[in-house]
Design an enzyme around this catalytic site. Structure first.
Site, PDB file in Angstrom:
ATOM      1  N   ASP A   1       0.828  -1.207   0.000  1.00 15.27           N
ATOM      2  CA  ASP A   1       0.000   0.000   0.000  1.00 15.27           C
ATOM      3  C   ASP A   1       0.865   1.261   0.000  1.00 15.27           C
ATOM      4  O   ASP A   1       1.976   1.265   0.529  1.00 15.27           O
ATOM      5  CB  ASP A   1      -0.921  -0.020   1.235  1.00 15.27           C
ATOM      6  CG  ASP A   1      -2.097   0.934   1.089  1.00 15.27           C
ATOM      7  OD1 ASP A   1      -2.371   1.398  -0.036  1.00 15.27           O
ATOM      8  OD2 ASP A   1      -2.740   1.220   2.124  1.00 15.27           O
ATOM      9  N   GLY A   2       0.325   2.329  -0.592  1.00 12.00           N
ATOM     10  CA  GLY A   2       0.987   3.633  -0.529  1.00 12.00           C
ATOM     11  C   GLY A   2       1.619   4.108  -1.829  1.00 12.00           C
ATOM     12  O   GLY A   2       2.354   5.100  -1.826  1.00 12.00           O
ATOM     13  N   ASN A   3       1.308   3.430  -2.944  1.00 13.22           N
ATOM     14  CA  ASN A   3       1.876   3.871  -4.228  1.00 13.22           C
ATOM     15  C   ASN A   3       1.425   5.290  -4.580  1.00 13.22           C
ATOM     16  O   ASN A   3       2.223   6.111  -5.037  1.00 13.22           O
ATOM     17  CB  ASN A   3       1.427   2.946  -5.366  1.00 13.22           C
ATOM     18  CG  ASN A   3       2.026   1.559  -5.256  1.00 13.22           C
ATOM     19  OD1 ASN A   3       2.914   1.320  -4.446  1.00 13.22           O
ATOM     20  ND2 ASN A   3       1.531   0.639  -6.067  1.00 13.22           N
ATOM     21  N   GLY A   4       0.139   5.552  -4.377  1.00 10.04           N
ATOM     22  CA  GLY A   4      -0.421   6.864  -4.738  1.00 10.04           C
ATOM     23  C   GLY A   4       0.195   7.972  -3.895  1.00 10.04           C
ATOM     24  O   GLY A   4       0.563   9.046  -4.409  1.00 10.04           O
TER      25      GLY A   4
ATOM     26  N   ARG B   1       1.912  -4.816   6.170  1.00  7.89           N
ATOM     27  CA  ARG B   1       1.231  -3.775   5.385  1.00  7.89           C
ATOM     28  C   ARG B   1       2.090  -2.528   5.430  1.00  7.89           C
ATOM     29  O   ARG B   1       2.479  -2.065   6.505  1.00  7.89           O
ATOM     30  CB  ARG B   1      -0.166  -3.455   5.922  1.00  7.89           C
ATOM     31  CG  ARG B   1      -0.875  -2.424   5.009  1.00  7.89           C
ATOM     32  CD  ARG B   1      -2.341  -2.256   5.307  1.00  7.89           C
ATOM     33  NE  ARG B   1      -2.968  -1.390   4.303  1.00  7.89           N
ATOM     34  CZ  ARG B   1      -4.219  -1.470   3.887  1.00  7.89           C
ATOM     35  NH1 ARG B   1      -5.009  -2.399   4.393  1.00  7.89           N
ATOM     36  NH2 ARG B   1      -4.696  -0.645   2.973  1.00  7.89           N
TER      37      ARG B   1
ATOM     38  N   GLU C   1     -12.227  -4.720  -4.487  1.00 14.35           N
ATOM     39  CA  GLU C   1     -12.833  -3.391  -4.308  1.00 14.35           C
ATOM     40  C   GLU C   1     -12.104  -2.305  -5.110  1.00 14.35           C
ATOM     41  O   GLU C   1     -12.606  -1.189  -5.231  1.00 14.35           O
ATOM     42  CB  GLU C   1     -12.820  -2.999  -2.817  1.00 14.35           C
ATOM     43  CG  GLU C   1     -13.858  -3.744  -1.970  1.00 14.35           C
ATOM     44  CD  GLU C   1     -13.498  -5.199  -1.701  1.00 14.35           C
ATOM     45  OE1 GLU C   1     -12.290  -5.516  -1.579  1.00 14.35           O
ATOM     46  OE2 GLU C   1     -14.419  -6.038  -1.642  1.00 14.35           O
TER      47      GLU C   1
ATOM     48  N   TRP D   1     -11.863  -1.939  -8.143  1.00 14.63           N
ATOM     49  CA  TRP D   1     -12.636  -1.510  -9.326  1.00 14.63           C
ATOM     50  C   TRP D   1     -13.322  -0.173  -9.075  1.00 14.63           C
ATOM     51  O   TRP D   1     -13.768   0.475 -10.016  1.00 14.63           O
ATOM     52  CB  TRP D   1     -13.706  -2.547  -9.671  1.00 14.63           C
ATOM     53  CG  TRP D   1     -13.157  -3.882 -10.083  1.00 14.63           C
ATOM     54  CD1 TRP D   1     -13.068  -4.995  -9.294  1.00 14.63           C
ATOM     55  CD2 TRP D   1     -12.627  -4.267 -11.358  1.00 14.63           C
ATOM     56  NE1 TRP D   1     -12.512  -6.037  -9.989  1.00 14.63           N
ATOM     57  CE2 TRP D   1     -12.239  -5.620 -11.275  1.00 14.63           C
ATOM     58  CE3 TRP D   1     -12.442  -3.592 -12.572  1.00 14.63           C
ATOM     59  CZ2 TRP D   1     -11.678  -6.319 -12.336  1.00 14.63           C
ATOM     60  CZ3 TRP D   1     -11.891  -4.291 -13.640  1.00 14.63           C
ATOM     61  CH2 TRP D   1     -11.515  -5.633 -13.522  1.00 14.63           C
TER      62      TRP D   1
ATOM     63  N   SER E   1      -8.319  -4.727   4.851  1.00 16.51           N
ATOM     64  CA  SER E   1      -8.840  -4.474   3.498  1.00 16.51           C
ATOM     65  C   SER E   1      -9.171  -5.754   2.719  1.00 16.51           C
ATOM     66  O   SER E   1      -8.803  -5.893   1.558  1.00 16.51           O
ATOM     67  CB  SER E   1      -7.864  -3.596   2.703  1.00 16.51           C
ATOM     68  OG  SER E   1      -7.655  -2.357   3.348  1.00 16.51           O
TER      69      SER E   1
ATOM     70  N   LEU F   1      10.871 -20.516  -4.397  1.00 23.30           N
ATOM     71  CA  LEU F   1       9.843 -19.671  -3.785  1.00 23.30           C
ATOM     72  C   LEU F   1       8.510 -19.824  -4.524  1.00 23.30           C
ATOM     73  O   LEU F   1       8.477 -19.862  -5.750  1.00 23.30           O
ATOM     74  CB  LEU F   1      10.294 -18.204  -3.882  1.00 23.30           C
ATOM     75  CG  LEU F   1       9.300 -17.155  -3.400  1.00 23.30           C
ATOM     76  CD1 LEU F   1       9.291 -17.074  -1.880  1.00 23.30           C
ATOM     77  CD2 LEU F   1       9.616 -15.777  -3.996  1.00 23.30           C
TER      78      LEU F   1
ATOM     79  N   HIS G   1       2.617   3.432  -8.971  1.00 25.36           N
ATOM     80  CA  HIS G   1       2.359   2.026  -9.304  1.00 25.36           C
ATOM     81  C   HIS G   1       3.524   1.433 -10.097  1.00 25.36           C
ATOM     82  O   HIS G   1       3.926   0.304  -9.870  1.00 25.36           O
ATOM     83  CB  HIS G   1       1.071   1.905 -10.121  1.00 25.36           C
ATOM     84  CG  HIS G   1      -0.163   2.306  -9.360  1.00 25.36           C
ATOM     85  ND1 HIS G   1      -0.398   1.892  -8.071  1.00 25.36           N
ATOM     86  CD2 HIS G   1      -1.225   3.092  -9.701  1.00 25.36           C
ATOM     87  CE1 HIS G   1      -1.567   2.400  -7.665  1.00 25.36           C
ATOM     88  NE2 HIS G   1      -2.071   3.143  -8.629  1.00 25.36           N
TER      89      HIS G   1
ATOM     90  N   ARG H   1      -0.349   9.431  -9.873  1.00 22.24           N
ATOM     91  CA  ARG H   1      -0.407   8.182  -9.113  1.00 22.24           C
ATOM     92  C   ARG H   1       0.235   7.007  -9.843  1.00 22.24           C
ATOM     93  O   ARG H   1       0.850   6.140  -9.212  1.00 22.24           O
ATOM     94  CB  ARG H   1      -1.869   7.832  -8.798  1.00 22.24           C
ATOM     95  CG  ARG H   1      -2.556   8.766  -7.825  1.00 22.24           C
ATOM     96  CD  ARG H   1      -4.010   8.346  -7.613  1.00 22.24           C
ATOM     97  NE  ARG H   1      -4.116   6.970  -7.159  1.00 22.24           N
ATOM     98  CZ  ARG H   1      -3.990   6.588  -5.890  1.00 22.24           C
ATOM     99  NH1 ARG H   1      -3.784   7.475  -4.929  1.00 22.24           N
ATOM    100  NH2 ARG H   1      -4.098   5.325  -5.567  1.00 22.24           N
TER     101      ARG H   1
HETATM  102  C1  IPE Z   1      -5.454  -2.716  -0.387  1.00 20.94           C
HETATM  103  O1  IPE Z   1      -5.098  -1.391  -0.540  1.00 20.94           O
HETATM  104  C2  IPE Z   1      -5.408  -3.429  -1.706  1.00 20.94           C
HETATM  105  C3  IPE Z   1      -4.075  -3.602  -2.278  1.00 20.94           C
HETATM  106  C4  IPE Z   1      -2.950  -3.299  -1.717  1.00 20.94           C
HETATM  107  C5  IPE Z   1      -4.061  -4.209  -3.586  1.00 20.94           C
HETATM  108  P1  IPE Z   1      -6.194  -0.246  -0.723  1.00 20.94           P
HETATM  109  O2  IPE Z   1      -5.445   1.027  -0.826  1.00 20.94           O
HETATM  110  O3  IPE Z   1      -7.115  -0.591  -1.832  1.00 20.94           O
HETATM  111  O4  IPE Z   1      -6.997  -0.342   0.654  1.00 20.94           O
HETATM  112  P2  IPE Z   1      -7.948   0.704   1.367  1.00 20.94           P
HETATM  113  O5  IPE Z   1      -8.972   1.126   0.348  1.00 20.94           O
HETATM  114  O6  IPE Z   1      -7.089   1.869   1.783  1.00 20.94           O
HETATM  115  O7  IPE Z   1      -8.515  -0.025   2.528  1.00 20.94           O
HETATM  116  C1  IPE Z   2      -1.398   0.285  -3.442  1.00 19.69           C
HETATM  117  O1  IPE Z   2      -1.213   1.638  -3.474  1.00 19.69           O
HETATM  118  C2  IPE Z   2      -1.635  -0.314  -4.799  1.00 19.69           C
HETATM  119  C3  IPE Z   2      -3.019  -0.731  -5.048  1.00 19.69           C
HETATM  120  C4  IPE Z   2      -3.999  -0.709  -4.201  1.00 19.69           C
HETATM  121  C5  IPE Z   2      -3.318  -1.199  -6.393  1.00 19.69           C
HETATM  122  P1  IPE Z   2      -2.430   2.654  -3.506  1.00 19.69           P
HETATM  123  O2  IPE Z   2      -2.799   2.908  -4.922  1.00 19.69           O
HETATM  124  O3  IPE Z   2      -3.549   2.161  -2.655  1.00 19.69           O
HETATM  125  O4  IPE Z   2      -1.775   3.946  -2.871  1.00 19.69           O
HETATM  126  P2  IPE Z   2      -2.415   4.929  -1.820  1.00 19.69           P
HETATM  127  O5  IPE Z   2      -2.956   4.118  -0.705  1.00 19.69           O
HETATM  128  O6  IPE Z   2      -3.497   5.666  -2.558  1.00 19.69           O
HETATM  129  O7  IPE Z   2      -1.285   5.811  -1.403  1.00 19.69           O
HETATM  130 MG    MG Z   3      -4.035   2.392  -0.717  1.00 17.41          MG
END
Ligand code: IPE
Ligand code: IPE
Ligand code: MG
Length: 239
Positions: free
Chosen positions: A14-17, A182, A61, A63, A190, A125, A31, A27
């Site tokens: 999580d946290g790419n964006g 996470r 979710e 989508w 999630s 692995l 990714h 964003r």
């Molecule tokens: C969880 O991250 C899904 C993935 C890492 C693929 P999200 O960014 O979608 O989760 P929420 O919406 O913050 O709970």
């Molecule tokens: C995780 O990063 C990747 C996916 C859920 C596909 P996010 O895209 O959720 O990044 P944030 O949470 O918005 O920073």
């Molecule tokens: Mg996220």
């Protein structure tokens, strides 16, 4: 007291964006960088002797995101498989995909099938890619499969066991995660591996996924090794 190396590590990447936003980038750049972090994680997991690495790449979710982002993520998965499959295979990595495949585009379905088929006999692995995955959806599908057997008269409802449910999930044959990591500082599940994480240890790291590196992985393993898993019993020290 204290755990050794986990057999199965599952990661909510999580946290790419936010990584991108912090740099004034769109964003999708986050990714894109996230793919490099997956490659690093696979390499480090192999070095550490971890047997199973699960990565949450796209949730059921996700989508709900804007169409351009969804299609970028679909394209990224395709490029990852096309570009990395040969090298994963050379490195003896076995690829498994979990999640709903029925509503994915047919070219993606074919690529995912190919990745599993090509690497099925590899003994290194196991890389489990959770794509279009939701823990509750997975349980619902398993319940449907078991209910069909009951309807056919092939299964007695009172004989449905925890093991049988586990075997009906996408993760059949894969041991439950010992450690779930996470990134990004969010502290929630999630809809990830709902059934399988009943007794997993959770470590939440304050780094965004594109910055996840060997030091972060080591921090999480060190934290795990200080935990005392009791599974409802008493710790080894107390017993
Ligand atoms: C969880 O991250 C899904 C993935 C890492 C693929 P999200 O960014 O979608 O989760 P929420 O919406 O913050 O709970
Ligand atoms: C995780 O990063 C990747 C996916 C859920 C596909 P996010 O895209 O959720 O990044 P944030 O949470 O918005 O920073
Ligand atoms: Mg996220």
């Amino acid at each position: 007291m204290g755990e050794g190396m986990p057999t199965h590590v599952a990661i909510i990447m999580d946290g790419n964006g936010r990584w991108a936003a912090q740099r004034g980038l769109p964003r999708f750049e986050g990714h894109r960088k996230g793919i490099e972090a997956i490659r690093r994680a696979v390499r480090i997991a192999t070095e550490f002797g971890i047997r199973y690495l699960t990565v949450y790449s796209f949730s059921a979710e996700n989508w709900r995101r804007p169409e351009e982002e969804v299609s970028f993520l679909m394209g990224l998965l395709k490029r990852f498989v096309r570009h990395d499959l040969a090298e994963l295979h050379t490195n003896n990595v076995r690829v498994r995909i979990i999640g709903e495949r029925g509503n994915l585009a047919s070219d993606i379905r074919l690529l995912l099938d190919e990745a599993e088929q090509l690497t099925r006999d590899n003994t290194g692995l196991t890389l489990v890619i959770a794509f279009n995955y939701g823990g509750r959806q997975e349980i619902a599908s398993a319940v449907q499969a078991l209910a069909r057997k009951v309807q056919e008269g092939a299964l007695d409802p009172s004989s449905i066991s925890m093991e049988m449910i586990g075997e009906a999930l996408d993760t059949h044959g894969i041991p439950d995660p010992d450690l779930v990591i996470r990134t990004s500082g969010e502290q929630r599940v999630s809809n990830f591996l709902t059934w399988q994480t009943a007794y997993s240890e959770f470590v939440f790291l304050p780094v965004f996924w594109p910055d996840f590196d060997e030091a972060s992985f080591k921090d999480a393993i060190d934290e795990y090794s200080r935990r005392d898993r009791r599974f409802g019993g008493l710790s080894a020290k107390a017993s």
